[in-house]
Design an enzyme around this catalytic site. Structure first.
Site, PDB file in Angstrom:
ATOM      1  N   LYS A   1     -17.729  75.444 -39.041  1.00 56.21           N
ATOM      2  CA  LYS A   1     -17.950  75.894 -40.431  1.00 56.21           C
ATOM      3  C   LYS A   1     -18.481  77.330 -40.436  1.00 56.21           C
ATOM      4  CE  LYS A   1     -16.628  72.283 -42.629  1.00 56.21           C
ATOM      5  NZ  LYS A   1     -15.421  72.351 -43.444  1.00 56.21           N
TER       6      LYS A   1
ATOM      7  N   ARG B   1     -32.901  60.956 -34.166  1.00 54.21           N
ATOM      8  CA  ARG B   1     -31.533  61.233 -33.700  1.00 54.21           C
ATOM      9  C   ARG B   1     -31.484  62.686 -33.224  1.00 54.21           C
ATOM     10  NH1 ARG B   1     -26.859  60.352 -38.178  1.00 54.21           N
ATOM     11  NH2 ARG B   1     -27.921  62.116 -39.121  1.00 54.21           N
TER      12      ARG B   1
ATOM     13  N   TYR C   1     -19.112  70.930 -34.852  1.00 49.20           N
ATOM     14  CA  TYR C   1     -18.703  70.818 -36.265  1.00 49.20           C
ATOM     15  C   TYR C   1     -19.339  71.960 -37.076  1.00 49.20           C
ATOM     16  CZ  TYR C   1     -18.860  69.480 -41.156  1.00 49.20           C
ATOM     17  OH  TYR C   1     -18.774  69.508 -42.526  1.00 49.20           O
TER      18      TYR C   1
ATOM     19  N   SER D   1     -21.010  73.848 -45.481  1.00 45.39           N
ATOM     20  CA  SER D   1     -22.013  72.782 -45.409  1.00 45.39           C
ATOM     21  C   SER D   1     -23.398  73.369 -45.216  1.00 45.39           C
ATOM     22  CB  SER D   1     -21.663  71.896 -44.214  1.00 45.39           C
ATOM     23  OG  SER D   1     -22.738  71.052 -43.898  1.00 45.39           O
TER      24      SER D   1
ATOM     25  N   PHE E   1     -24.757  70.139 -49.815  1.00 44.55           N
ATOM     26  CA  PHE E   1     -25.883  69.461 -49.169  1.00 44.55           C
ATOM     27  C   PHE E   1     -25.398  68.040 -48.806  1.00 44.55           C
ATOM     28  CE2 PHE E   1     -29.372  72.421 -48.615  1.00 44.55           C
ATOM     29  CZ  PHE E   1     -28.671  73.559 -48.998  1.00 44.55           C
TER      30      PHE E   1
END
Ligand code: NAD
Ligand code: UDP
Length: 354
Positions: free
Chosen positions: A154, A306, A150, A126, A179
């Site tokens: 990866k 966020r 997360y 990712s 992406f």
């Protein structure tokens, strides 16, 4: 040479679209998925689109014994490894679950691949591994750093693949850094089916447009971007699926006859490749495109940024073009149109009886 591919996580969003693309150009596929974030209905619909039943094994990538049975009864050219958990917020709450599933699961898969001498892997990584990028567009040599479990999972797998390639040069380990995948199959039969309230922008917009959610919260309008909202590189899942086909073709091209005419594969080691369009689109631009396509207003309000979000993220897609001959073809309009069709035809995703 066998043209059979094991697709872990093949019942999921990106996996199901990729199965169709693989079948279209003649690969045999075996889907291995524990259905922890997908359903048999996705397999059924993908089979219908393909025109024949998909060979499906319900199993977990951490189940070495079952994987052994699968590798013993099929001769695979390689593995496309989508299986993994992907919700950033959940990974913060349940890091052990994420490391166990995504990292330990991948190690188990690699061990069994090694046992059966299947050394071709395409791994779903990712753009999140780039963290907050120092330069845009982001190329594959950019510094990697992650802020949530997360992303760390990866990145950990990427490091494992790099070490593996050094330890044994017979591996070919293509790491595709996606992406922002969006869109759905043009038939409207398969698409992204988030549990509960979506975390990601595109499914949230489409659920507002269809009336399931009241309004979109736009997380921040004071970023240093074209209109103050976040900018991302949205890529149609159909283009993404074709990127996997291109990566497999690239692996196959490394197979050449030796002096005795026997096919021999030149391994390529660890190879990271971005899959993006190279273009950034802001949150407000996406909202506006979706409203135009759907004919629905998408009410929104600005709220705080966020946690962990970055201002802008878009790919340099040059490596994919140079090495794989692949580039994204579909536009933001295509992405919105296909998501809207999927949303209208399946207001409750794969769950029929809500
Ligand atoms: P998805 O959740 O729809 O698909 C993943 C599939 O893997 C699901 O069908 C799930 O049931 C299966 N799975 C999970 N853990 C498993 C396990 N232990 N054993 C067997 N199967 C298991 O997700 P997706 O959007 O299709 O993503 C596919 C891959 O791409 C994931 O690895 C994800 O992290 C990665 N990725 C996704 C995005 C995105 O925005 N969708 C972006 C970058 C990378
Ligand atoms: N976003 C938003 N509202 C939402 C979901 C996302 O404003 O309900 C914004 C988010 O802040 C980011 C962009 O949309 O700027 C893309 O977010 P998404 O979660 O889809 O992808 P990611 O942040 O992982 O790139």
């Amino acid at each position: 040479m066998t043209n059979k591919i094991l697709v872990t996580g093949g019942a999921g969003y990106i996996g199901s679209h990729t199965c169709i693309a693989l079948h279209e150009i003649g690969y045999d596929i075996v889907v291995y998925d524990n259905l922890s974030n997908s359903s048999r209905e996705a397999i059924n619909r993908t089979s219908t689109l393909i025109g024949q039943p998909i060979e499906f094994i319900k199993g977990d990538i951490r189940d070495a014994e079952l994987l052994r049975q699968v590798f013993a009864s099929h001769q695979f050219f390689g593995v496309i490894h989508f299986a993994g958990l992907k919700a950033v917020g959940e990974s913060v709450a349940k890091p052990l679950m994420y490391y166990n599933n995504n990292v330990s699961g991948t190690i188990t898969l690699l061990e069994i691949m090694a046992e059966y001498d299947v050394k071709n892997l395409i791994f779903s990584s990712s753009a999140t591994v780039y963290g907050d990028p120092e330069n845009l567009p982001i190329d594959e040599t950019s510094k990697r750093s992650c802020t949530n479990p997360y992303g760390q999972s990866k990145l950990a797998v990427e490091h494992i693949l790099e070490d593996l390639a050094v330890s044994d040069t017979s591996w070919s380990l293509i790491t595709l850094r996606y992406f922002n995948p969006v869109g759905a199959h043009p038939s409207g039969q398969i698409g992204e089916d988030p549990n509960d309230i979506p975390n990601n922008l595109m499914p949230y917009i489409s659920q507002v447009a269809v009336g399931k959610l009241d309004k979109l919260n736009i997380f921040g309008n004071d970023y240093p971007t074209i209109d103050g909202t976040g900018v991302r590189d949205f890529i149609h899942v159909i283009d993404l699926a074709q990127g996997h086909v291109a990566a497999l073709n690239y692996l196959e091209k490394q197979t050449v006859p030796n002096e005795s005419g026997v096919a021999k594969q030149n391994s390529i080691g660890f190879l990271p490749i971005n899959l993006g369009t190279g273009k950034g689109t802001s949150v407000l631009e996406l909202v506006s495109a979706f409203s135009d396509i759907s004919g629905q207003t998408v009410p929104y309000q600005f709220t705080n940024r966020r946690d962990g979000d970055i201002a802008s993220c878009y790919a340099s897609a040059d490596t994919a073009l140079t090495l794989l001959g692949w580039e994204a073809r579909l536009s933001i309009t295509d992405m919105c149109r296909d998501v809207w069709r999927w949303q209208r035809l399946n207001p409750n995703g794969y769950k029929k009886d809500l």
